[in-house]
Scaffold this motif. Structure first.
Motif, PDB file in Angstrom:
ATOM      1  N   LYS A 492       0.829  -1.206   0.000  1.00 30.71           N
ATOM      2  CA  LYS A 492       0.000   0.000   0.000  1.00 30.71           C
ATOM      3  C   LYS A 492       0.863   1.256   0.000  1.00 30.71           C
ATOM      4  O   LYS A 492       0.533   2.249  -0.659  1.00 30.71           O
ATOM      5  CB  LYS A 492      -0.931  -0.006   1.209  1.00 30.71           C
ATOM      6  N   GLU A 493       1.956   1.206   0.747  1.00 22.48           N
ATOM      7  CA  GLU A 493       2.855   2.360   0.776  1.00 22.48           C
ATOM      8  C   GLU A 493       3.516   2.577  -0.575  1.00 22.48           C
ATOM      9  O   GLU A 493       3.657   3.724  -1.032  1.00 22.48           O
ATOM     10  CB  GLU A 493       3.908   2.164   1.871  1.00 22.48           C
ATOM     11  N   ILE A 494       3.906   1.493  -1.235  1.00 22.05           N
ATOM     12  CA  ILE A 494       4.509   1.628  -2.558  1.00 22.05           C
ATOM     13  C   ILE A 494       3.506   2.205  -3.548  1.00 22.05           C
ATOM     14  O   ILE A 494       3.830   3.104  -4.334  1.00 22.05           O
ATOM     15  CB  ILE A 494       5.047   0.270  -3.050  1.00 22.05           C
ATOM     16  N   LYS A 495       2.281   1.718  -3.504  1.00 22.83           N
ATOM     17  CA  LYS A 495       1.248   2.281  -4.379  1.00 22.83           C
ATOM     18  C   LYS A 495       1.086   3.771  -4.119  1.00 22.83           C
ATOM     19  O   LYS A 495       1.031   4.578  -5.061  1.00 22.83           O
ATOM     20  CB  LYS A 495      -0.090   1.566  -4.158  1.00 22.83           C
ATOM     21  N   GLY A 496       1.003   4.152  -2.859  1.00 20.64           N
ATOM     22  CA  GLY A 496       0.849   5.569  -2.528  1.00 20.64           C
ATOM     23  C   GLY A 496       2.016   6.407  -3.007  1.00 20.64           C
ATOM     24  O   GLY A 496       1.835   7.510  -3.537  1.00 20.64           O
ATOM     25  N   ILE A 497       3.226   5.893  -2.854  1.00 23.77           N
ATOM     26  CA  ILE A 497       4.410   6.631  -3.307  1.00 23.77           C
ATOM     27  C   ILE A 497       4.378   6.814  -4.818  1.00 23.77           C
ATOM     28  O   ILE A 497       4.645   7.903  -5.336  1.00 23.77           O
ATOM     29  CB  ILE A 497       5.689   5.885  -2.882  1.00 23.77           C
ATOM     30  N   LEU A 498       4.080   5.747  -5.555  1.00 22.74           N
ATOM     31  CA  LEU A 498       4.045   5.844  -7.017  1.00 22.74           C
ATOM     32  C   LEU A 498       3.049   6.895  -7.477  1.00 22.74           C
ATOM     33  O   LEU A 498       3.325   7.654  -8.424  1.00 22.74           O
ATOM     34  CB  LEU A 498       3.682   4.482  -7.615  1.00 22.74           C
ATOM     35  N   MET A 499       1.905   6.956  -6.816  1.00 23.34           N
ATOM     36  CA  MET A 499       0.890   7.923  -7.210  1.00 23.34           C
ATOM     37  C   MET A 499       1.250   9.343  -6.785  1.00 23.34           C
ATOM     38  O   MET A 499       1.108  10.296  -7.552  1.00 23.34           O
ATOM     39  CB  MET A 499      -0.458   7.520  -6.620  1.00 23.34           C
ATOM     40  N   ASP A 500       1.746   9.499  -5.557  1.00 28.65           N
ATOM     41  CA  ASP A 500       2.028  10.847  -5.027  1.00 28.65           C
ATOM     42  C   ASP A 500       3.266  11.481  -5.642  1.00 28.65           C
ATOM     43  O   ASP A 500       3.367  12.710  -5.705  1.00 28.65           O
ATOM     44  CB  ASP A 500       2.197  10.785  -3.511  1.00 28.65           C
ATOM     45  N   SER A 501       4.221  10.650  -6.073  1.00 28.01           N
ATOM     46  CA  SER A 501       5.498  11.179  -6.558  1.00 28.01           C
ATOM     47  C   SER A 501       5.542  11.360  -8.058  1.00 28.01           C
ATOM     48  O   SER A 501       6.542  11.837  -8.606  1.00 28.01           O
ATOM     49  CB  SER A 501       6.637  10.241  -6.145  1.00 28.01           C
ATOM     50  N   GLY A 502       4.479  10.959  -8.754  1.00 28.17           N
ATOM     51  CA  GLY A 502       4.464  11.118 -10.207  1.00 28.17           C
ATOM     52  C   GLY A 502       4.608  12.572 -10.619  1.00 28.17           C
ATOM     53  O   GLY A 502       4.330  13.498  -9.854  1.00 28.17           O
ATOM     54  N   GLU A 503       5.054  12.761 -11.847  1.00 30.67           N
ATOM     55  CA  GLU A 503       5.258  14.119 -12.367  1.00 30.67           C
ATOM     56  C   GLU A 503       3.933  14.693 -12.867  1.00 30.67           C
ATOM     57  O   GLU A 503       3.198  14.023 -13.592  1.00 30.67           O
ATOM     58  CB  GLU A 503       6.260  14.084 -13.513  1.00 30.67           C
ATOM     59  N   LYS A 504       3.658  15.922 -12.480  1.00 26.05           N
ATOM     60  CA  LYS A 504       2.442  16.599 -12.942  1.00 26.05           C
ATOM     61  C   LYS A 504       2.729  17.398 -14.210  1.00 26.05           C
ATOM     62  O   LYS A 504       3.779  18.025 -14.338  1.00 26.05           O
ATOM     63  CB  LYS A 504       1.899  17.520 -11.856  1.00 26.05           C
ATOM     64  N   TYR A 505       1.769  17.396 -15.113  1.00 29.89           N
ATOM     65  CA  TYR A 505       1.860  18.179 -16.344  1.00 29.89           C
ATOM     66  C   TYR A 505       0.575  18.995 -16.459  1.00 29.89           C
ATOM     67  O   TYR A 505      -0.500  18.451 -16.720  1.00 29.89           O
ATOM     68  CB  TYR A 505       2.041  17.265 -17.562  1.00 29.89           C
ATOM     69  N   ASP A 506       0.711  20.264 -16.243  1.00 29.29           N
ATOM     70  CA  ASP A 506      -0.451  21.151 -16.214  1.00 29.29           C
ATOM     71  C   ASP A 506      -0.793  21.614 -17.622  1.00 29.29           C
ATOM     72  O   ASP A 506      -0.612  22.789 -17.989  1.00 29.29           O
ATOM     73  CB  ASP A 506      -0.161  22.348 -15.297  1.00 29.29           C
ATOM     74  N   ILE A 507      -1.270  20.667 -18.434  1.00 29.50           N
ATOM     75  CA  ILE A 507      -1.627  20.983 -19.810  1.00 29.50           C
ATOM     76  C   ILE A 507      -2.942  20.302 -20.152  1.00 29.50           C
ATOM     77  O   ILE A 507      -3.360  19.346 -19.495  1.00 29.50           O
ATOM     78  CB  ILE A 507      -0.542  20.543 -20.810  1.00 29.50           C
ATOM     79  N   ASP A 508      -3.579  20.801 -21.191  1.00 30.44           N
ATOM     80  CA  ASP A 508      -4.788  20.174 -21.721  1.00 30.44           C
ATOM     81  C   ASP A 508      -4.399  19.217 -22.838  1.00 30.44           C
ATOM     82  O   ASP A 508      -3.493  19.493 -23.634  1.00 30.44           O
ATOM     83  CB  ASP A 508      -5.762  21.223 -22.252  1.00 30.44           C
ATOM     84  N   VAL A 509      -5.102  18.089 -22.895  1.00 37.34           N
ATOM     85  CA  VAL A 509      -4.798  17.065 -23.895  1.00 37.34           C
ATOM     86  C   VAL A 509      -6.061  16.722 -24.670  1.00 37.34           C
ATOM     87  O   VAL A 509      -7.181  16.950 -24.203  1.00 37.34           O
ATOM     88  CB  VAL A 509      -4.224  15.799 -23.230  1.00 37.34           C
ATOM     89  N   LEU A 510      -5.847  16.153 -25.844  1.00 27.86           N
ATOM     90  CA  LEU A 510      -6.966  15.786 -26.701  1.00 27.86           C
ATOM     91  C   LEU A 510      -7.687  14.557 -26.164  1.00 27.86           C
ATOM     92  O   LEU A 510      -7.080  13.520 -25.892  1.00 27.86           O
ATOM     93  CB  LEU A 510      -6.475  15.503 -28.116  1.00 27.86           C
ATOM     94  N   MET A 511      -8.997  14.709 -26.013  1.00 27.86           N
ATOM     95  CA  MET A 511      -9.881  13.594 -25.687  1.00 27.86           C
ATOM     96  C   MET A 511     -10.916  13.575 -26.789  1.00 27.86           C
ATOM     97  O   MET A 511     -11.909  14.307 -26.750  1.00 27.86           O
ATOM     98  CB  MET A 511     -10.531  13.807 -24.324  1.00 27.86           C
ATOM     99  N   GLY A 512     -10.635  12.756 -27.831  1.00 20.88           N
ATOM    100  CA  GLY A 512     -11.447  12.851 -29.031  1.00 20.88           C
ATOM    101  C   GLY A 512     -11.141  14.175 -29.722  1.00 20.88           C
ATOM    102  O   GLY A 512      -9.999  14.446 -30.087  1.00 20.88           O
ATOM    103  N   GLU A 513     -12.151  15.010 -29.854  1.00 17.93           N
ATOM    104  CA  GLU A 513     -11.945  16.318 -30.475  1.00 17.93           C
ATOM    105  C   GLU A 513     -11.934  17.432 -29.444  1.00 17.93           C
ATOM    106  O   GLU A 513     -11.810  18.608 -29.797  1.00 17.93           O
ATOM    107  CB  GLU A 513     -13.049  16.576 -31.512  1.00 17.93           C
ATOM    108  N   GLU A 514     -12.041  17.082 -28.166  1.00 19.31           N
ATOM    109  CA  GLU A 514     -12.064  18.088 -27.104  1.00 19.31           C
ATOM    110  C   GLU A 514     -10.744  18.105 -26.347  1.00 19.31           C
ATOM    111  O   GLU A 514     -10.004  17.121 -26.314  1.00 19.31           O
ATOM    112  CB  GLU A 514     -13.210  17.801 -26.126  1.00 19.31           C
ATOM    113  N   LEU A 515     -10.470  19.257 -25.725  1.00 18.36           N
ATOM    114  CA  LEU A 515      -9.308  19.390 -24.858  1.00 18.36           C
ATOM    115  C   LEU A 515      -9.761  19.291 -23.405  1.00 18.36           C
ATOM    116  O   LEU A 515     -10.716  19.959 -23.000  1.00 18.36           O
ATOM    117  CB  LEU A 515      -8.601  20.718 -25.098  1.00 18.36           C
ATOM    118  N   VAL A 516      -9.066  18.443 -22.638  1.00 16.68           N
ATOM    119  CA  VAL A 516      -9.381  18.276 -21.219  1.00 16.68           C
ATOM    120  C   VAL A 516      -8.072  18.325 -20.447  1.00 16.68           C
ATOM    121  O   VAL A 516      -7.007  17.995 -20.976  1.00 16.68           O
ATOM    122  CB  VAL A 516     -10.118  16.952 -20.945  1.00 16.68           C
ATOM    123  N   PRO A 517      -8.104  18.704 -19.167  1.00 16.51           N
ATOM    124  CA  PRO A 517      -6.874  18.699 -18.365  1.00 16.51           C
ATOM    125  C   PRO A 517      -6.328  17.282 -18.223  1.00 16.51           C
ATOM    126  O   PRO A 517      -7.077  16.348 -17.921  1.00 16.51           O
ATOM    127  CB  PRO A 517      -7.324  19.261 -17.012  1.00 16.51           C
TER     128      PRO A 517
END
Length: 545
Positions: A492-517
């Motif tokens: 559980k701690e490893i799962k939490g670390i992997l999720m909490d330590s991931g790199e954030k990218y504050d950009i919008d991406v294509l979801m079909g033809e729409e842009l979403v965070p």
């Protein structure tokens, strides 16, 4: 057909080459190849590529020659355990004497020196084709629901009726996909014949090389298209037997995997609804003649030997891969999954990678029991989100195995589901075919244009593999890296670390033809990052001392 369409078709249905004795030399890449072959391991700050920062971790955190051995069970197809980049990383059960037809360690499995093949039956045979849960559901409910509409269904039967309708959709899509693969094989065979007719079989044969292709002199636009086709053939190491196998396997998917009459458990010889019926399978986790060694690619991403000056690099040389085979052409069985998870946990695995899944479960309680059993043994299960571009937060699109109940509450904390990101830090950072979900996808990791270890004589595919299977594999590798250096960490701690330590990218991406965070597509909103994870693990482990 345009040359571009030929390229797309080749990308969409890349197959294994005919089997020969494996060559053991290390494959060295050119400088040009090396620039991109390891993009998933790169760091955004240093390289402007949104990889997992694994090489940065090795360069800056002094982890090269430290860490304990960690076992990662790869529940998948068979694995090429003789592969040049894997043979040093394969789990060996030292309590088992090979080939003496005895259960030396008393674990219930005879001669399981490297792992277990739950598809085994008869005299060293292995199941090739497996039908999915959708077909089991159709067989069970067809007499009850066939040709009925929702107005004829009682409230008590509504849930099973919806499962039945979903099963029909999956069957239809599979049949169409199988027919498409058959037609694709026919197209390739036709283009090959035209190429032989145009340039002669002294040039166009199974030994064709890029140098030969460059020497061809096309006389018109049609021959130019054929030359481009031959280039793609060489890039993917296709041979004429592959065209035949595409047609054969497409027909099996169309006519056997999705047939009402086909029942693979008659070959296996067990009761698929009885978890106590375990007397089946064999130790053949590697078979040179078995084409569908998806597990080899997964194992390579997790643990390919790092310091052999060639090929690809895994997360750590301290990782040992435990091959457990349950994946045929078609679909896995719920019971096999449970027994595979139990085998992994009982025989020392710290991490389980399962880069697969289904949209329906026949024995959902078996899957839940598997997750809970792993949790009781403190084993992390890493699984892929799937490649259909659907929102897994929608109940009708959930992916099994899942770790939440009908009310949406998590019943276990040791399963992490991973979607696929790309090498581009722009609107295409999200791989368009990846499944997603703010609640039910935990994390993203690289999953496009991946270079992979490959079974048989063609030892690698450069920048060719796409899918959340690879994303899960990278995540399993980093999870194992954390466990190797900080063994006191729980799953559980490893799962939490992997999720909490991931790199954030504050950009919008294509979801079909729409842009979403981008951050809206998973629970963490982040991309796996080994460097950050190791630093956070060090901090947490230090606090526990």
């Amino acid at each position: 057909m345009s040359a571009l369409m030929v390229t797309i078709l080749l990308w969409a249905a890349c197959k294994e080459a005919p089997k020969e004795e494996p060559k053991q030399e290390i494959v060295l890449l050119s400088d040009e190849d090396n620039e991109f072959v390891d993009w998933p391991l790169k760091d955004f700050g240093k390289d402007s590529i949104p990889g997992i920062s694994l090489e940065k971790a090795y360069e800056e955190l002094n982890i090269q020659d430290s860490g304990q051995e960690v076992i990662v069970a790869v529940i998948d197809t068979k694995i090429d355990i003789e592969h040049e980049d894997l043979k040093q990383q394969i789990f060996i059960n030292k309590d088992e004497i090979p080939n003496n037809n005895k259960d030396d360690d008393g674990n219930g499995y005879i001669d399981d020196v490297n792992g277990w093949n739950f598809l085994g039956y008869g005299d060293n045979k292995s199941l090739y084709v497996g039908s999915g849960n959708h077909m089991k559901i159709l067989r069970k409910y067809s007499d009850q629901f066939k040709d009925k509409d929702s107005s004829e269904i009682s409230q008590a039967d509504e849930k099973n009726y919806k499962r039945y309708l979903k099963a029909l959709d999956i069957q239809k899509n599979d049949i169409d996909r199988g027919q498409g693969i058959v037609e694709y094989g026919e197209i390739l065979a036709d283009y090959w014949k035209k190429s032989v007719d145009a340039f002669g079989d002294e040039f166009v044969n199974d030994d064709i090389t890029r140098q030969v292709i460059d020497s061809l002199k096309p006389k018109n636009e049609e021959e130019e298209t054929l030359v481009e086709f031959l280039g793609n053939i060489v890039d993917y190491s296709f041979q004429t037997i592959d065209f035949e196998e595409l047609m054969t396997d497409g027909a099996l998917l169309r006519d056997s995997v999705n047939s009402f009459s086909y029942n693979e458990r008659l070959l296996i010889g067990d009761n698929e609804n009885d978890l106590n019926d375990t007397d089946y399978g064999n130790p053949l986790v590697h078979d040179k003649n078995f084409k569908y060694q998806h597990g080899t690619k997964i194992a390579g991403a997790i643990a390919a030997t790092r310091n052999n000056h060639g090929g690809i690099r895994g997360a750590s040389n301290n990782i040992k891969i435990m091959p457990i085979s349950i994946s045929p052409l078609g679909y896995e069985n719920d019971k096999d999954f449970y027994l595979a998870v139990k085998y992994a946990c009982d025989n020392g695995a710290d991490i389980i990678n399962f880069s697969s899944g289904q949209y329906l479960a026949m024995n959902e309680d078996f899957l839940k029991k598997a997750i809970l059993y792993a949790e009781s043994k403190d084993v992390l299960i890493v699984t892929s989100a799937g490649n259909d571009g659907v929102n897994l937060d929608k109940p009708e699109d959930n992916m099994y195995p899942l770790d939440y109940d009908e009310n949406g509450g998590e019943f276990a904390g040791n399963l992490i589901r991973v979607g696929a990101s790309s090498s581009l830090v722009d609107e295409n950072l999200f791989w368009a075919f990846s499944n997603y979900g703010k609640q039910n996808v935990d994390l993203f990791a690289p999953g496009t244009s991946i270079s992979v270890a490959h079974p048989g004589p063609r030892k690698y595919l450069w920048n060719r593999e796409d899918g959340t299977s690879m994303s899960a594999a990278y995540t399993s590798g980093v999870a194992a890296l954390l466990k190797s250096h900080y063994p006191s960490l729980t799953s559980k701690e490893i799962k939490g670390i992997l999720m909490d330590s991931g790199e954030k990218y504050d950009i919008d991406v294509l979801m079909g033809e729409e842009l979403v965070p981008f951050e809206s597509l998973s629970k963490s909103g982040r991309i796996l990052n080994a460097y950050n994870a190791l630093k956070e693990a060090a901090s947490l482990a230090g606090k526990k001392l």
